[in-house]
Design a protein around this motif. Structure first.
Motif, PDB file in Angstrom:
ATOM      1  N   THR A  60       0.843  -1.198   0.000  1.00  0.00           N
ATOM      2  CA  THR A  60       0.000   0.000   0.000  1.00  0.00           C
ATOM      3  C   THR A  60       0.877   1.247   0.000  1.00  0.00           C
ATOM      4  O   THR A  60       0.615   2.205  -0.737  1.00  0.00           O
ATOM      5  CB  THR A  60      -0.950  -0.001   1.218  1.00  0.00           C
ATOM      6  OG1 THR A  60      -1.796  -1.145   1.139  1.00  0.00           O
ATOM      7  CG2 THR A  60      -1.795   1.260   1.267  1.00  0.00           C
ATOM      8  N   THR A  66      -4.436  -0.835  -3.019  1.00  0.00           N
ATOM      9  CA  THR A  66      -5.316   0.147  -2.389  1.00  0.00           C
ATOM     10  C   THR A  66      -6.120  -0.613  -1.342  1.00  0.00           C
ATOM     11  O   THR A  66      -6.769  -1.613  -1.669  1.00  0.00           O
ATOM     12  CB  THR A  66      -6.263   0.779  -3.425  1.00  0.00           C
ATOM     13  OG1 THR A  66      -5.471   1.358  -4.466  1.00  0.00           O
ATOM     14  CG2 THR A  66      -7.134   1.836  -2.787  1.00  0.00           C
ATOM     15  N   THR A  67      -6.043  -0.170  -0.097  1.00  0.00           N
ATOM     16  CA  THR A  67      -6.735  -0.851   0.986  1.00  0.00           C
ATOM     17  C   THR A  67      -7.835   0.045   1.530  1.00  0.00           C
ATOM     18  O   THR A  67      -7.599   1.219   1.825  1.00  0.00           O
ATOM     19  CB  THR A  67      -5.756  -1.226   2.115  1.00  0.00           C
ATOM     20  OG1 THR A  67      -4.734  -2.060   1.565  1.00  0.00           O
ATOM     21  CG2 THR A  67      -6.461  -1.974   3.226  1.00  0.00           C
ATOM     22  N   ILE A  68      -9.028  -0.531   1.647  1.00  0.00           N
ATOM     23  CA  ILE A  68     -10.172   0.175   2.226  1.00  0.00           C
ATOM     24  C   ILE A  68     -10.542  -0.562   3.508  1.00  0.00           C
ATOM     25  O   ILE A  68     -10.851  -1.759   3.460  1.00  0.00           O
ATOM     26  CB  ILE A  68     -11.364   0.202   1.253  1.00  0.00           C
ATOM     27  CG1 ILE A  68     -10.941   0.910  -0.052  1.00  0.00           C
ATOM     28  CG2 ILE A  68     -12.567   0.893   1.890  1.00  0.00           C
ATOM     29  CD1 ILE A  68     -11.932   0.759  -1.177  1.00  0.00           C
ATOM     30  N   LYS A  71     -13.225  -3.424   4.181  1.00  0.00           N
ATOM     31  CA  LYS A  71     -13.668  -3.894   2.858  1.00  0.00           C
ATOM     32  C   LYS A  71     -12.638  -4.828   2.242  1.00  0.00           C
ATOM     33  O   LYS A  71     -12.988  -5.853   1.689  1.00  0.00           O
ATOM     34  CB  LYS A  71     -13.921  -2.711   1.930  1.00  0.00           C
ATOM     35  CG  LYS A  71     -15.045  -1.833   2.407  1.00  0.00           C
ATOM     36  CD  LYS A  71     -15.979  -1.523   1.309  1.00  0.00           C
ATOM     37  CE  LYS A  71     -17.079  -0.658   1.893  1.00  0.00           C
ATOM     38  NZ  LYS A  71     -18.200  -0.519   1.103  1.00  0.00           N
ATOM     39  N   SER A  73      -8.631  -5.227   0.070  1.00  0.00           N
ATOM     40  CA  SER A  73      -7.582  -4.630  -0.746  1.00  0.00           C
ATOM     41  C   SER A  73      -7.796  -4.972  -2.209  1.00  0.00           C
ATOM     42  O   SER A  73      -8.294  -6.050  -2.546  1.00  0.00           O
ATOM     43  CB  SER A  73      -6.219  -5.157  -0.307  1.00  0.00           C
ATOM     44  OG  SER A  73      -5.967  -4.857   1.042  1.00  0.00           O
ATOM     45  N   THR A  74      -7.408  -4.041  -3.068  1.00  0.00           N
ATOM     46  CA  THR A  74      -7.406  -4.299  -4.502  1.00  0.00           C
ATOM     47  C   THR A  74      -6.053  -3.917  -5.071  1.00  0.00           C
ATOM     48  O   THR A  74      -5.350  -3.065  -4.515  1.00  0.00           O
ATOM     49  CB  THR A  74      -8.501  -3.493  -5.248  1.00  0.00           C
ATOM     50  OG1 THR A  74      -8.290  -2.101  -5.002  1.00  0.00           O
ATOM     51  CG2 THR A  74      -9.895  -3.877  -4.807  1.00  0.00           C
ATOM     52  N   SER A  76      -3.859  -1.869  -7.248  1.00  0.00           N
ATOM     53  CA  SER A  76      -4.026  -0.512  -7.761  1.00  0.00           C
ATOM     54  C   SER A  76      -4.025  -0.505  -9.283  1.00  0.00           C
ATOM     55  O   SER A  76      -3.285  -1.260  -9.920  1.00  0.00           O
ATOM     56  CB  SER A  76      -2.892   0.395  -7.274  1.00  0.00           C
ATOM     57  OG  SER A  76      -2.902   0.501  -5.881  1.00  0.00           O
TER      58      SER A  76
END
Length: 185
Positions: A60, A66-68, A71, A73-74, A76
């Motif tokens: 990250t 991208t960590t929310i 929810k 991580s995806t 980027s």
């Protein structure tokens, strides 16, 4: 002494998870936009959640994930503006360091660079773009470090995540091979 061994093993596992995930992201085996669950990564890598979480934090920070919170991580998406800025910084710094290299590198260091170019030619003939990418990085790093610019190389690497993903895509599409080899000569 056992605590040190345990600490070393934990560090090795953490590094393995980080390096494996980063390599798969950079080489687009984990594609941009893909959702990652800790559970999936635990099963894939056969490790506990702690090294997964540590690797995700580091990735990250490098803008590869991208960590929310709550929810997940995806991977980027590739940011072309970041890639262009990185390319600008790298090109600017490398042009200055290459001039230094012409005056400072020893015959042995130049021979090492020639060997790297020969290996790159072999990769080009075998269409092994993954290895070509690694050798290209080693070539540029060798010039920087050979001129006493290891910190400059690390700075470039900190910025390079999006540009490296673009470069890898270009190599995979076979468009830049000859240009890269000509520049290295």
């Amino acid at each position: 002494i056992q605590m040190d061994a345990l600490k070393d093993k934990r560090g090795l596992i953490r590094d393995y998870v980080y390096e494996t995930l980063k390599k798969n992201i950079m080489e687009l085996r984990l594609e941009p936009g893909r959702f990652l669950s800790e559970k999936e990564l635990v099963e894939m890598l056969q490790v506990s959640r702690t090294p997964i979480r540590e690797a995700l934090v580091k990735l990250t920070q490098e803008e590869l994930i991208t960590t929310i919170p709550q929810k997940g991580s995806t991977i980027s998406l590739i940011d072309l503006q970041h890639a262009e800025e990185s390319r600008f910084v790298r090109k600017t710094l490398e042009s200055v360091v290459v001039r230094e290299a012409c005056e400072r590198l020893s015959k042995e260091q130049v021979l090492h660079l020639q060997n790297l170019v020969s290996l790159q030619e072999l990769c080009e003939s075998e269409q092994n773009y993954g290895r070509l990418f690694e050798l290209d990085e080693e070539f540029h790093k060798s010039i920087m470090v050979g001129c006493g610019r290891a910190r400059t190389w690390r700075l470039i690497q900190q910025m390079a995540t999006h540009d490296n993903r673009v470069r890898f895509l270009r190599l995979a599409s076979d468009s830049d091979w000859q240009i890269i080899l000509a520049q290295h000569y």
